[in-house]
Design a protein around this motif. Structure first.
Motif, PDB file in Angstrom:
ATOM      1  N   LEU A 126       1.163  -1.204   0.180  1.00  0.00           N
ATOM      2  CA  LEU A 126      -0.177   0.208   0.216  1.00  0.00           C
ATOM      3  C   LEU A 126       0.813   1.440  -0.002  1.00  0.00           C
ATOM      4  O   LEU A 126       0.240   1.873  -0.053  1.00  0.00           O
ATOM      5  N   SER A 127       2.553   0.947  -0.006  1.00  0.00           N
ATOM      6  CA  SER A 127       2.807   3.148   0.798  1.00  0.00           C
ATOM      7  C   SER A 127       3.974   2.105  -0.987  1.00  0.00           C
ATOM      8  O   SER A 127       4.839   2.869  -0.594  1.00  0.00           O
ATOM      9  N   ALA A 128       3.414   2.018  -1.919  1.00  0.00           N
ATOM     10  CA  ALA A 128       3.802   2.016  -3.191  1.00  0.00           C
ATOM     11  C   ALA A 128       5.290   1.795  -3.163  1.00  0.00           C
ATOM     12  O   ALA A 128       6.626   1.744  -4.179  1.00  0.00           O
ATOM     13  N   LEU A 129       5.827   0.531  -2.570  1.00  0.00           N
ATOM     14  CA  LEU A 129       7.307  -0.402  -2.265  1.00  0.00           C
ATOM     15  C   LEU A 129       7.461  -1.041  -3.466  1.00  0.00           C
ATOM     16  O   LEU A 129       8.708  -1.356  -4.011  1.00  0.00           O
ATOM     17  N   SER A 130       6.169  -1.090  -4.221  1.00  0.00           N
ATOM     18  CA  SER A 130       6.747  -1.988  -5.390  1.00  0.00           C
ATOM     19  C   SER A 130       6.250  -1.345  -6.778  1.00  0.00           C
ATOM     20  O   SER A 130       6.388  -2.269  -8.144  1.00  0.00           O
ATOM     21  N   TYR A 170      13.262  -4.025   1.059  1.00  0.00           N
ATOM     22  CA  TYR A 170      12.337  -3.628   0.207  1.00  0.00           C
ATOM     23  C   TYR A 170      12.255  -4.237  -0.881  1.00  0.00           C
ATOM     24  O   TYR A 170      12.473  -3.368  -2.012  1.00  0.00           O
ATOM     25  N   GLY A 171      13.494  -4.573  -1.009  1.00  0.00           N
ATOM     26  CA  GLY A 171      13.753  -5.133  -2.335  1.00  0.00           C
ATOM     27  C   GLY A 171      14.663  -4.818  -3.194  1.00  0.00           C
ATOM     28  O   GLY A 171      15.048  -4.781  -3.881  1.00  0.00           O
ATOM     29  N   VAL A 228       7.822   3.577  11.658  1.00  0.00           N
ATOM     30  CA  VAL A 228       6.772   3.346  10.816  1.00  0.00           C
ATOM     31  C   VAL A 228       6.888   1.645  10.121  1.00  0.00           C
ATOM     32  O   VAL A 228       8.261   1.680   9.635  1.00  0.00           O
ATOM     33  N   TRP A 229       5.947   1.338   9.937  1.00  0.00           N
ATOM     34  CA  TRP A 229       6.313  -0.412   9.135  1.00  0.00           C
ATOM     35  C   TRP A 229       5.829   0.090   7.851  1.00  0.00           C
ATOM     36  O   TRP A 229       4.864   0.809   7.795  1.00  0.00           O
ATOM     37  N   LYS A 230       6.650  -0.636   7.431  1.00  0.00           N
ATOM     38  CA  LYS A 230       6.323  -0.325   5.400  1.00  0.00           C
ATOM     39  C   LYS A 230       6.123   0.899   4.093  1.00  0.00           C
ATOM     40  O   LYS A 230       5.229   0.796   4.303  1.00  0.00           O
ATOM     41  N   ASN A 266      15.726  -1.566  -7.299  1.00  0.00           N
ATOM     42  CA  ASN A 266      13.965  -0.668  -6.258  1.00  0.00           C
ATOM     43  C   ASN A 266      15.048   0.690  -5.896  1.00  0.00           C
ATOM     44  O   ASN A 266      14.869   1.129  -4.850  1.00  0.00           O
ATOM     45  N   PRO A 267      15.701   1.318  -6.678  1.00  0.00           N
ATOM     46  CA  PRO A 267      16.643   2.548  -6.234  1.00  0.00           C
ATOM     47  C   PRO A 267      15.204   3.715  -5.317  1.00  0.00           C
ATOM     48  O   PRO A 267      13.956   4.036  -6.482  1.00  0.00           O
ATOM     49  N   GLY A 268      16.000   4.610  -4.924  1.00  0.00           N
ATOM     50  CA  GLY A 268      14.788   5.670  -4.379  1.00  0.00           C
ATOM     51  C   GLY A 268      14.933   4.876  -2.959  1.00  0.00           C
ATOM     52  O   GLY A 268      14.796   5.867  -1.814  1.00  0.00           O
TER      53      GLY A 268
END
Ligand code: FAD
Length: 491
Positions: free
Chosen positions: A107-111, A237-238, A446-448, A483-485
């Motif tokens: 939900l936090s646009a991690l992917s 986060y990958g 803060v998680w994820k 997964n840069p950034g």
């Protein structure tokens, strides 16, 4: 759309690589300088598992949270570890970003890619390879979903279960474990990343590593005693590698289960009540819920799931907890819900418990929450401030918090919004930012977290820890393709 110049004549510099290495090299050279990234990817996977169509890229450039969309250039669906290796080698050689994707439900646009490039959708790696009953673990590929694993165990090994999060069933087990998620037995057995027995990982250079007992023998039954390398991939986060296989702990499924609900309006009582309830260490699941509407939900509800493998054990636990709550010093202010409505009882006893089903207040399909991992004493302040934040942005307050071992709490500041309403999205982002700041002020994490939340965490992190994080990332991913950034102090 991002463009990458492709150096087609790849130089493979690690002599210990396997035969596939030579094969990719030959293929790439054979196709000559004119090949585009798309053609190279098709060469590895075939046309049906590579996409650059705008319609499909649209879907991969966003999730159901409140973060702005960010475009992807290619989407690929590998089926084997070797295919992942080839794609990673290609990306590494040509410095093309890769974003691993499970279900895309963090939900936090991690992917969702930050810098374009390739989205590596793992869903086609969906084999459940082995269930080892004696040592109680399951070996799966990275694309196996929560729903698929649950259904498989229920059908073939009904006496075993895994720790199931309250996430959509298409979320992957690996995605959840890698973001340190929590499931319906986490209060008892620990968060889901603690349930890793072993992993197969493709490093950003294309090498394959094994973590845990599977690195020295044929069984994937434990992570130690070895230097615990799982930490190089969990919580990142990958950004440090792609997990292709996972061994996950399984647990006996209890025969007897029931739910007990208590409620109070005394927010300041919550920490003591949690300490008292968790002192006995006998619960399967324990969560707190509150919603401002409907009115009957506008209280602090304690939801306790008790279970037992034999009847005597179960009955004893029930008696102990009823007595404990009666004798609790604030008991005059905590009420036992004698007759829980059967529909609610079912909802709480379902696995996953589906406590957040009613969250779509705005009827727009958007949902994101700050998963605050907080110390127990911080709950009253978080509770009251969270209501203020929601109201400030014109939202209804809705809470689902799970008690985790420690005890600590995953305190969910939930925000539902209408995805078609720009102002709603803006409000949600502001509310997230305020609840993220509050979380850190209260000594939590803060998680994820989405990118701004990661930034806040890194600003607070002590400098030497941040340096170590940066050095590890550089060592594993020298070209910065993964997964840069994310977890990047310079971005
Ligand atoms: C209604 C609702 C309730 C939820 N309840 C819970 C809950 O109770 N408990 C809980 O833990 N979560 C919960 N979630 C959050 C989330 O859905 C889950 O944690 C989910 O399991 C994440 O898995 P995913 O496959 O969607 O991961 P993704 O979002 O696809 O990935 C998460 C991260 O891991 C990386 N990644 C994914 N696969 C790989 C791989 N193979 N190798 C390397 N990196 C990888 C991605 O790049 C990304 O950074 C909930 C979500 C919703 C919408």
């Amino acid at each position: 759309m991002w463009h990458y110049s492709v150096k087609v004549k790849q130089i493979f510099y690690l002599t210990s690589f396997h035969d596939w290495h030579k094969e990719v090299k030959q293929n790439v050279i054979a196709y000559g300088d004119a090949m585009s990234v798309y053609e190279l990817l098709v060469n590895i996977l075939g046309k049906e598992r590579v996409s650059r169509s705008q319609e499909e890229l649209f879907l991969y450039s966003r999730d159901s949270g409140a973060q702005p969309p960010r475009s992807a250039d290619y989407v690929v669906l590998p089926k084997t570890t070797e295919e992942v290796q080839k794609i990673v080698a290609l990306a590494n050689e040509n410095k093309i970003p890769i974003t691993p994707l499970g279900g895309g439900f963090a939900l936090s646009a991690l992917s969702v890619p930050n810098r374009g490039g390739i989205v590596l959708d793992m869903k086609s790696m969906d084999k459940i390879i082995e269930v080892n009953e004696e040592n109680r673990y399951v070996l799966i590929e990275a694309g196996v979903s929560q729903g698929a694993l649950k259904a498989y165990l229920e059908k073939n090994y009904p006496h075993l279960q895994h720790s199931t999060p309250e996430a959509p069933p298409t979320a992957t087990v690996v995605g959840n474990v890698l973001i340190q998620g929590h499931g319906h037995i986490s209060p008892r057995y620990g968060i889901n990343s603690e349930m890793i027995n072993g992993m197969e990982v493709v490093l950003p250079t294309g090498e394959v590593c094994h973590i845990g007992s599977c690195s020295v023998g044929p069984y994937w039954f434990t992570r130690g005693p070895l230097p615990d390398l799982a930490g190089l991939f969990v919580g990142w986060y990958g950004t440090t590698g792609i997990v292709t296989k996972l061994s996950l702990r399984l647990f006996p499924r209890p025969k007897f289960r029931d739910v007990f609900a208590f409620f109070t309006d005394e927010i300041d009582l919550i920490p003591d009540a949690i300490s008292e309830i968790t002192r006995l260490d006998l619960l399967e699941d324990f969560f707190l819920i509150m919603q401002e509407k409907p009115d009957w939900m506008n209280h602090v509800f304690f939801i306790l799931i008790l279970s037992g493998h034999v009847k005597e054990e179960f009955v004893l636990k029930v008696d102990i907890y009823k007595k404990l709550l009666r004798e609790f010093k604030g008991s005059g202010k905590i009420e036992y819900v004698e007759n829980l409505h059967p529909a609610l009882r079912k909802r709480f006893l379902d696995v996953p418990p589906l406590a957040a089903l009613a969250a779509d207040f705005r009827k727009g399909g958007g949902f994101q929450y700050t998963g605050a991992i907080l110390p127990i004493h911080a709950i009253p302040k978080a509770w009251k401030k969270g209501i203020e934040i929601a109201h400030k942005y014109g939202m209804m307050c809705s809470y689902v918090h799970q008690i985790l071992p420690g005890p600590s709490i995953m305190f969910g500041f939930n925000y539902s919004f209408n995805r078609a309403d720009e102002q709603d999205i803006k409000n949600t982002r502001n509310a997230l930012e305020e609840s993220n700041r509050l979380t850190l002020e209260l000594g939590g994490m803060v998680w994820k977290g989405e990118l701004p939340a990661q930034k806040l965490m890194m600003e607070r992190m002590d400098q030497s820890t941040l340096n170590l994080l940066t050095r590890i990332k550089k060592l594993l991913d020298p070209n910065g393709i993964m997964n840069p950034g994310n977890w990047d102090p310079t971005s």
